[in-house]
Enzyme design. Structure first.
Site, short mmCIF file in Angstrom:
data_model
loop_
_atom_site.label_atom_id
_atom_site.label_comp_id
_atom_site.label_asym_id
_atom_site.label_seq_id
_atom_site.Cartn_x
_atom_site.Cartn_y
_atom_site.Cartn_z
N CYS A 1 52.30 -45.91 -7.06
CA CYS A 1 51.97 -46.43 -8.40
C CYS A 1 52.30 -47.91 -8.44
O CYS A 1 53.41 -48.31 -8.76
CB CYS A 1 52.69 -45.70 -9.52
SG CYS A 1 52.06 -46.30 -11.10
N CYS B 1 51.48 -51.83 -16.53
CA CYS B 1 50.90 -50.78 -17.37
C CYS B 1 51.92 -50.32 -18.41
O CYS B 1 51.62 -50.23 -19.59
CB CYS B 1 50.44 -49.62 -16.48
SG CYS B 1 50.34 -48.05 -17.31
N TYR C 1 50.35 -30.52 -40.96
CA TYR C 1 49.93 -31.44 -39.90
C TYR C 1 49.30 -30.61 -38.78
O TYR C 1 49.69 -30.70 -37.62
CB TYR C 1 51.10 -32.26 -39.36
CG TYR C 1 51.96 -32.94 -40.41
CD1 TYR C 1 51.64 -34.23 -40.84
CD2 TYR C 1 53.07 -32.29 -40.97
CE1 TYR C 1 52.43 -34.87 -41.80
CE2 TYR C 1 53.86 -32.92 -41.92
CZ TYR C 1 53.54 -34.20 -42.33
OH TYR C 1 54.32 -34.83 -43.27
N CYS D 1 57.58 -35.34 -31.98
CA CYS D 1 57.46 -36.07 -30.71
C CYS D 1 58.30 -37.36 -30.77
O CYS D 1 58.16 -38.23 -29.92
CB CYS D 1 56.01 -36.36 -30.38
SG CYS D 1 55.15 -37.25 -31.67
N1 SAH Z 1 49.91 -29.36 -34.93
C1 SAH Z 1 48.82 -29.96 -34.23
C2 SAH Z 1 48.68 -31.46 -34.45
C3 SAH Z 1 49.92 -32.29 -34.37
S1 SAH Z 1 49.67 -34.04 -34.30
C4 SAH Z 1 48.87 -29.62 -32.75
O1 SAH Z 1 49.88 -29.16 -32.24
O2 SAH Z 1 47.87 -29.83 -32.06
C5 SAH Z 1 49.91 -34.56 -35.92
C6 SAH Z 1 48.71 -34.33 -36.81
O3 SAH Z 1 49.09 -34.79 -38.12
C7 SAH Z 1 47.44 -35.09 -36.44
O4 SAH Z 1 46.38 -34.18 -36.35
C8 SAH Z 1 47.23 -36.07 -37.62
O5 SAH Z 1 45.86 -36.27 -37.92
C9 SAH Z 1 47.94 -35.34 -38.74
N2 SAH Z 1 48.42 -36.17 -39.86
C10 SAH Z 1 48.89 -37.43 -39.82
N3 SAH Z 1 49.33 -37.82 -41.04
C11 SAH Z 1 49.14 -36.77 -41.87
C12 SAH Z 1 49.41 -36.55 -43.27
N4 SAH Z 1 49.94 -37.49 -44.02
N5 SAH Z 1 49.10 -35.34 -43.78
C13 SAH Z 1 48.55 -34.36 -43.01
N6 SAH Z 1 48.28 -34.52 -41.69
C14 SAH Z 1 48.56 -35.70 -41.13
#
Ligand code: SAH
Length: 417
Positions: free
Chosen positions: A43, A49, A278, A374
């Site tokens: 790498c 990067c 979310y 995360c």
């Molecule tokens: N639970 C899902 C997505 C997690 S990522 C999975 O595991 O795949 C976080 C998500 O929150 C994203 O899809 C983003 O579009 C959404 N998001 C961001 N801000 C938000 C808000 N204020 N209200 C609702 N969703 C939101």
């Protein structure tokens, strides 16, 4: 999956509520040790990067650092379990973005140098899906033979800005998104044909038009040049449709572990009502729906909600509904209707949740909340708020979703005291 659900429900029958989890954690711990050493000699892009902060460290050491960080930031809120490591820490990323530009009159392809718009040419990446990597190189060569010019931010000359590839781990489907600055793509049909001849695994090709000066890769408009315009993947036994703009976890193998552990933590009962906040394309909620009475999903991104609804129908899940809204606003409205919510799964972006959401979440008095994060820093901030509302962290589990990078996913089970 079923086992997690079963062991999860066991813990609701008066035994030590964390028994099932401890067993799970020990199994995971055995699995993660110590992981293949990561060879990074090849790498050469590491410094410029900046994507993989830990690529020079043996994998076990990377895990140790992440676990320690989670303990330092979150240890005061509750017990932290050993980190769940990946069996294969390389080539896991199912979403790859290559940016195109010019240097000395030549088309170059790579990724943006950290915090800049300078392209670092990349010939091989240690974390990107190898097939996706291969496709980006094929596209770069085709651009030369089709005289498809990279867009030059400085002069406004040229057309192609980025190429995004999404791969589906279980189905093998591949999506190619060509991001152009304007809608006209000369010889599009022949370009796609040549691309598919070289890589028949490509099941859909999309042109996304992004005329804005922005660091966002995708623009608001797209045209499907070939295929269905989406790919499908299988996660925990369910099939999910993924559009170009929808969020989908980048490490499919670890995501299954993450979701299974989240389900085990929640220990759902068939009568319970669950909120998946979310929710993205509805993955967690749909997996949970098999063990719950009813699931409600809320997500801000309209495309993701559209995918989520289709996904539910395709998987013949009829006890789930999805809403496109801000999670905080939605929950506030929902709480006014007096709707009962027993369990909340919440998986906000890196910025974490909001005080408004947490206040409403605690206001509906769910007995358990599973918070998937995360970013342990924003998680710590949010756990402090939850504590004020008397929600306590029963267990905290770090999961390595992003080997070779400094990022770490953390899951927390909160319950009302
Ligand atoms: N639970 C899902 C997505 C997690 S990522 C999975 O595991 O795949 C976080 C998500 O929150 C994203 O899809 C983003 O579009 C959404 N998001 C961001 N801000 C938000 C808000 N204020 N209200 C609702 N969703 C939101």
């Amino acid at each position: 999956m079923t086992e997690s659900g079963k062991s999860g429900s066991k813990k609701r029958e008066g035994k030590d509520p964390l028994d099932s989890l401890r067993i799970g954690a020990v199994e995971e711990e055995k699995k993660m040790k110590p992981g293949p050493p990561v060879k990074t000699a090849n790498c050469t892009h590491r410094k410029r990067c900046g994507g993989c902060q830990y690529s020079e460290l043996p994998y076990a050491e990377q895990l140790g650092i992440k676990e320690k960080r989670v303990r330092r930031l979150l240890g005061a809120f509750g017990p932290v379990q050993p980190i769940v490591g990946a069996e294969e820490p390389l080539y896991y990323r199912n979403k790859v973005t290559a940016s195109f530009g010019f240097r000395n009159g030549k088309t170059i392809m790579g990724i943006y140098e950290q915090s800049t718009h300078k392209i670092v040419p990349i010939d091989h990446c240690l974390i990107q899906n190898r097939e996706a990597d291969r496709v980006t190189h094929i596209i770069r060569k085709l651009c030369i033979s089709f005289k498809l010019k990279a867009y030059d931010e400085a002069t406004g000359y040229g057309l192609l800005r980025h190429v995004m590839i999404r791969t589906a781990h279980r189905t093998g489907e591949i999506m190619v998104v060509l991001v152009t600055v304007s809608p006209i793509l000369p010889s599009a049909k022949n370009f796609v044909k040549a691309l598919r001849e070289r890589c028949p695994e490509i099941t859909t090709v999309i042109q996304n038009i992004n005329p804005q000066r922005t660091s966002m890769v995708l623009g608001p408009r797209e045209k499907v040049l070939f295929g269905k315009g989406y790919i499908e993947d299988v996660l925990c036994g369910l099939r999910f449709r993924i559009s170009s703009g929808s969020f989908y976890q980048v490490n499919p193998v670890q995501t299954e572990r993450l979701y299974q552990t989240a389900l085990a933590l929640a220990g759902l009962k068939k009568t319970e009502i669950v909120l998946d906040a979310y929710c993205g394309v509805g993955t967690i909620g749909m997996i949970a729906s098999q063990f719950a009475g009813e699931v409600i999903g809320v997500e801000l991104n309209g495309d993701a909600v559209r995918d989520a609804k289709v996904n539910a129908r395709q998987n013949q899940i009829d006890n789930i509904s999805f809403y496109a809204n801000d999670a905080g606003v939605f929950l506030d409205d929902l709480s006014r209707t007096g709707k009962r919510i027993d369990v909340i799964f919440m998986d906000p972006p890196r910025t974490g949740s909001t005080e408004a959401f947490i206040e409403s979440a605690c206001g509906v008095r769910p007995s358990r909340i599973v918070y998937i994060s995360c970013n342990p820093e924003t998680l710590a901030r949010d756990l402090r708020i939850f504590k004020r509302y008397r929600y306590k962290a029963e267990v905290i589990i770090p999961v390595d979703q992003f080997p070779l990078t400094e990022h770490v996913e953390t899951m927390v089970l909160l319950s009302r005291k």
